[in-house]
Scaffold this active site. Structure first.
Site, PDB file in Angstrom:
ATOM      1  N   GLY A   1     -10.923  -2.328   0.654  1.00 17.36           N
ATOM      2  CA  GLY A   1     -11.083  -1.486  -0.529  1.00 17.36           C
ATOM      3  C   GLY A   1      -9.919  -1.689  -1.466  1.00 17.36           C
ATOM      4  O   GLY A   1      -8.866  -2.201  -1.066  1.00 17.36           O
TER       5      GLY A   1
ATOM      6  N   LYS B   1      -5.905   3.237   9.238  1.00 14.67           N
ATOM      7  CA  LYS B   1      -5.063   2.075   8.926  1.00 14.67           C
ATOM      8  C   LYS B   1      -3.769   2.592   8.315  1.00 14.67           C
ATOM      9  O   LYS B   1      -3.799   3.354   7.345  1.00 14.67           O
ATOM     10  CB  LYS B   1      -5.824   1.161   7.954  1.00 14.67           C
ATOM     11  CG  LYS B   1      -4.984   0.184   7.161  1.00 14.67           C
ATOM     12  CD  LYS B   1      -5.875  -0.849   6.479  1.00 14.67           C
ATOM     13  CE  LYS B   1      -5.395  -1.204   5.080  1.00 14.67           C
ATOM     14  NZ  LYS B   1      -6.287  -2.166   4.402  1.00 14.67           N
TER      15      LYS B   1
ATOM     16  N   SER C   1      -7.321   4.192   4.758  1.00 15.28           N
ATOM     17  CA  SER C   1      -6.051   3.486   4.635  1.00 15.28           C
ATOM     18  C   SER C   1      -4.986   4.498   4.215  1.00 15.28           C
ATOM     19  O   SER C   1      -5.110   5.132   3.165  1.00 15.28           O
ATOM     20  CB  SER C   1      -6.213   2.384   3.581  1.00 15.28           C
ATOM     21  OG  SER C   1      -4.989   1.724   3.355  1.00 15.28           O
TER      22      SER C   1
ATOM     23  N   GLU D   1      -2.949  -6.603   9.470  1.00 15.92           N
ATOM     24  CA  GLU D   1      -3.510  -7.223   8.270  1.00 15.92           C
ATOM     25  C   GLU D   1      -2.379  -7.845   7.441  1.00 15.92           C
ATOM     26  O   GLU D   1      -1.384  -7.186   7.149  1.00 15.92           O
ATOM     27  CB  GLU D   1      -4.233  -6.119   7.491  1.00 15.92           C
ATOM     28  CG  GLU D   1      -5.043  -6.556   6.299  1.00 15.92           C
ATOM     29  CD  GLU D   1      -5.770  -5.352   5.668  1.00 15.92           C
ATOM     30  OE1 GLU D   1      -6.018  -4.337   6.361  1.00 15.92           O
ATOM     31  OE2 GLU D   1      -6.065  -5.423   4.463  1.00 15.92           O
TER      32      GLU D   1
ATOM     33  N   LYS E   1     -13.050  -8.582   0.537  1.00 15.21           N
ATOM     34  CA  LYS E   1     -13.044  -7.814  -0.709  1.00 15.21           C
ATOM     35  C   LYS E   1     -13.723  -8.678  -1.751  1.00 15.21           C
ATOM     36  O   LYS E   1     -13.200  -9.749  -2.108  1.00 15.21           O
ATOM     37  CB  LYS E   1     -11.605  -7.531  -1.169  1.00 15.21           C
ATOM     38  CG  LYS E   1     -10.860  -6.515  -0.332  1.00 15.21           C
ATOM     39  CD  LYS E   1      -9.447  -6.353  -0.844  1.00 15.21           C
ATOM     40  CE  LYS E   1      -8.659  -5.384   0.018  1.00 15.21           C
ATOM     41  NZ  LYS E   1      -7.213  -5.454  -0.285  1.00 15.21           N
TER      42      LYS E   1
ATOM     43  N   ASP F   1      -6.181 -10.770   4.591  1.00 10.64           N
ATOM     44  CA  ASP F   1      -6.749 -10.119   3.392  1.00 10.64           C
ATOM     45  C   ASP F   1      -6.415 -11.037   2.206  1.00 10.64           C
ATOM     46  O   ASP F   1      -7.226 -11.912   1.829  1.00 10.64           O
ATOM     47  CB  ASP F   1      -6.148  -8.713   3.248  1.00 10.64           C
ATOM     48  CG  ASP F   1      -6.475  -8.009   1.936  1.00 10.64           C
ATOM     49  OD1 ASP F   1      -7.130  -8.607   1.086  1.00 10.64           O
ATOM     50  OD2 ASP F   1      -6.049  -6.840   1.736  1.00 10.64           O
TER      51      ASP F   1
ATOM     52  N   ASP G   1      -1.466  -2.590   7.998  1.00 12.68           N
ATOM     53  CA  ASP G   1      -1.574  -3.536   6.879  1.00 12.68           C
ATOM     54  C   ASP G   1      -0.203  -3.686   6.230  1.00 12.68           C
ATOM     55  O   ASP G   1       0.369  -2.711   5.751  1.00 12.68           O
ATOM     56  CB  ASP G   1      -2.589  -3.010   5.856  1.00 12.68           C
ATOM     57  CG  ASP G   1      -2.845  -3.993   4.716  1.00 12.68           C
ATOM     58  OD1 ASP G   1      -2.241  -5.091   4.709  1.00 12.68           O
ATOM     59  OD2 ASP G   1      -3.664  -3.664   3.825  1.00 12.68           O
TER      60      ASP G   1
ATOM     61  N   LYS H   1      -0.338   1.678   6.364  1.00 16.95           N
ATOM     62  CA  LYS H   1       0.409   0.692   5.592  1.00 16.95           C
ATOM     63  C   LYS H   1       1.801   0.594   6.208  1.00 16.95           C
ATOM     64  O   LYS H   1       2.410   1.630   6.518  1.00 16.95           O
ATOM     65  CB  LYS H   1       0.507   1.141   4.135  1.00 16.95           C
ATOM     66  CG  LYS H   1      -0.824   1.072   3.389  1.00 16.95           C
ATOM     67  CD  LYS H   1      -1.241  -0.372   3.175  1.00 16.95           C
ATOM     68  CE  LYS H   1      -2.365  -0.482   2.154  1.00 16.95           C
ATOM     69  NZ  LYS H   1      -2.765  -1.896   1.947  1.00 16.95           N
TER      70      LYS H   1
HETATM   71  O1  OSB Z   1      -4.349  -4.346   1.026  1.00 20.20           O
HETATM   72  O2  OSB Z   1      -6.129  -3.384   1.587  1.00 20.20           O
HETATM   73  C1  OSB Z   1      -5.194  -3.482   0.796  1.00 20.20           C
HETATM   74  C2  OSB Z   1      -5.392  -0.755  -1.873  1.00 20.20           C
HETATM   75  C3  OSB Z   1      -4.974  -1.454  -2.969  1.00 20.20           C
HETATM   76  C4  OSB Z   1      -4.617  -2.762  -2.842  1.00 20.20           C
HETATM   77  C5  OSB Z   1      -4.663  -3.385  -1.604  1.00 20.20           C
HETATM   78  C6  OSB Z   1      -5.095  -2.704  -0.476  1.00 20.20           C
HETATM   79  C7  OSB Z   1      -5.429  -1.355  -0.613  1.00 20.20           C
HETATM   80  C8  OSB Z   1      -5.815  -0.496   0.503  1.00 20.20           C
HETATM   81  C9  OSB Z   1      -6.630   0.726   0.176  1.00 20.20           C
HETATM   82  O3  OSB Z   1      -5.454  -0.663   1.649  1.00 20.20           O
HETATM   83  C10 OSB Z   1      -8.024   0.631   0.651  1.00 20.20           C
HETATM   84  C11 OSB Z   1      -8.895   1.691   0.015  1.00 20.20           C
HETATM   85  O4  OSB Z   1      -8.947   2.802   0.530  1.00 20.20           O
HETATM   86  O5  OSB Z   1      -9.541   1.395  -1.004  1.00 20.20           O
HETATM   87 MG    MG Z   2      -4.886  -5.321   2.816  1.00 24.48          MG
END
Ligand code: OSB
Ligand code: MG
Length: 366
Positions: free
Chosen positions: A289, A160, A134, A212, A261, A237, A187, A162
């Site tokens: 994650g 992924k 991510s 996402e 998650k 999510d 995402d 952001k």
């Molecule tokens: O939305 O998936 C998410 C990290 C912190 C809070 C929300 C998210 C995320 C990530 C990181 O996208 C995923 C990772 O590498 O742990």
């Molecule tokens: Mg997410």
């Protein structure tokens, strides 16, 4: 018999700032829970962030809820069988990340006592899982391209990005043009509204695996409407807070793939039920994650080995997050992470590594 729990706060600097539509994370302030029974010990990691920006939970609040409500609710529970936490925890509303941390510590202790690895207990069928990464919001497109290039060179099998308003179509186009036919998804962490549907449809030409959580957590019907207006598959999510919420979102046509998650749904037992309800409806899942240390990562990697996990997860290697993890580091091998094989979550924190990052500890009797 459950004797008690150690709550341990650790400060883990990230190797690079992680920027999302809801904020920027420089250091992880992590709460670890160690369950102690008369026969075993187990670990759980609370995935709440330091501020309530991803969801309503935050780490200091989670610690408070665990101390004041969750541990006292376990008085009279005869052993560490994690199923025994579900009824008492259900009476306490919300706080899934706090509940998940306590339940996972008990699950680890209970599985260790029985010599059973978590992956086998959950019904995993693979001994390694494909790793995605991510990638946070950056200051510029050249900076993003350099980061993505580095991750691809390390072997990550899926990228992924952001996104947020002002950082969406241009970075996606740049990554697609530069790196060609890679597995790519985005995402938004709730940064858009349904009024942005026409703008989000501009992502359609880039053949993304999924978008996402574009809309707010409680806007499940909005996601269903958006799904009719864009070609990119919608993946929820934040909205998927339970197996029941997953069933509802699927029935409404709001999600065609689901990010699981365990912290968001209250633990691994409920995460397994989300996986199962999705599989029963022909909906693929993948494991998300929350920038976990090796403790949380180990359990996520076990979950990612289930047969319904059809896409690479946000289960990246330790060095994507931390210079030194608190466990033996998870390392990429041909774009995959090995599923731990030892009993329980299969890893334990290194006492020296742990001591170096600990900011507070507290022991709480049941
Ligand atoms: O939305 O998936 C998410 C990290 C912190 C809070 C929300 C998210 C995320 C990530 C990181 O996208 C995923 C990772 O590498 O742990
Ligand atoms: Mg997410």
């Amino acid at each position: 018999m459950i004797k008690g729990f150690e709550l341990r706060r650790i400060a883990m600097p990230l190797v690079s700032p992680f920027r999302t539509s809801f904020g920027v994370e420089l250091d992880r302030d992590v709460l670890l829970v160690r369950a102690v029974t008369d026969t075993a010990e187990g670990w759980g990691e609370c995935v709440a962030m330091s501020a309530p920006l991803y969801s309503s939970e935050y780490v200091a609040g989670a610690a408070e809820v665990i101390k004041r409500f969750l541990i006292p609710a376990l008085a009279g529970v005869p052993d560490a069988d994690p199923r025994r936490t579900e009824a008492p925890f259900a009476k306490i509303k919300g706080h899934p990340m706090a509940k998940a941390a306590v339940q996972t510590a008990l699950l680890d202790a209970w599985l260790r006592e029985h010599g059973l690895p978590l992956a086998a207990h959950l019904g995993a069928e693979r001994d390694r899982v494909p790793a995605g990464v991510s990638v946070g919001i950056m200051d510029s497109i050249p900076q993003l391209l350099a980061a993505v290039e580095g991750y691809l060179a390390e072997g990550y099998l899926r990228i992924k990005l952001k996104i947020e308003p002002g950082w969406d179509v241009a970075p996606v186009r740049a990554v697609r043009e530069r790196f060609g036919d890679i597995l790519l998804q985005v995402d938004a962490n709730t940064a858009y509204t349904l009024a942005d549907a026409r703008h989000l449809a501009k992502l359609d030409p880039f053949d993304l695996l999924l978008i996402e959580q574009p809309l707010p957590e409680d806007d499940v019907r909005g996601h269903a409407e958006l799904a009719r207006q864009v070609r990119t598959p919608i993946c929820l999510d934040e909205s998927i807070t339970s197996a029941r919420a997953a069933a509802d979102a699927i029935a409404l046509g709001a999600t065609s793939v689901v990010n699981i998650k365990p912290g968001r749904v209250g633990g691994y037992l409920e995460a397994r039920r989300v996986h199962d309800v999705c599989a029963a409806n022909g909906i693929g899942v993948w494991v998300g994650g929350m920038l976990e240390t090796g403790i949380g990562r180990a359990a996520n990697v076990a979950l990612a080995a289930l047969p319904g996990c059809v896409l690479p997860g946000d289960t990246s290697a330790s060095d994507r997050y931390f210079r030194r993890d608190v466990t033996d580091p998870f390392v990429l091998d041909g774009g995959h992470l090995a599923v731990p094989t030892g009993p329980g979550i299969g890893v334990t924190p290194d006492p020296d590594a742990l001591r170096e990052v600990t900011t507070a500890t507290e022991w709480i009797h049941v």
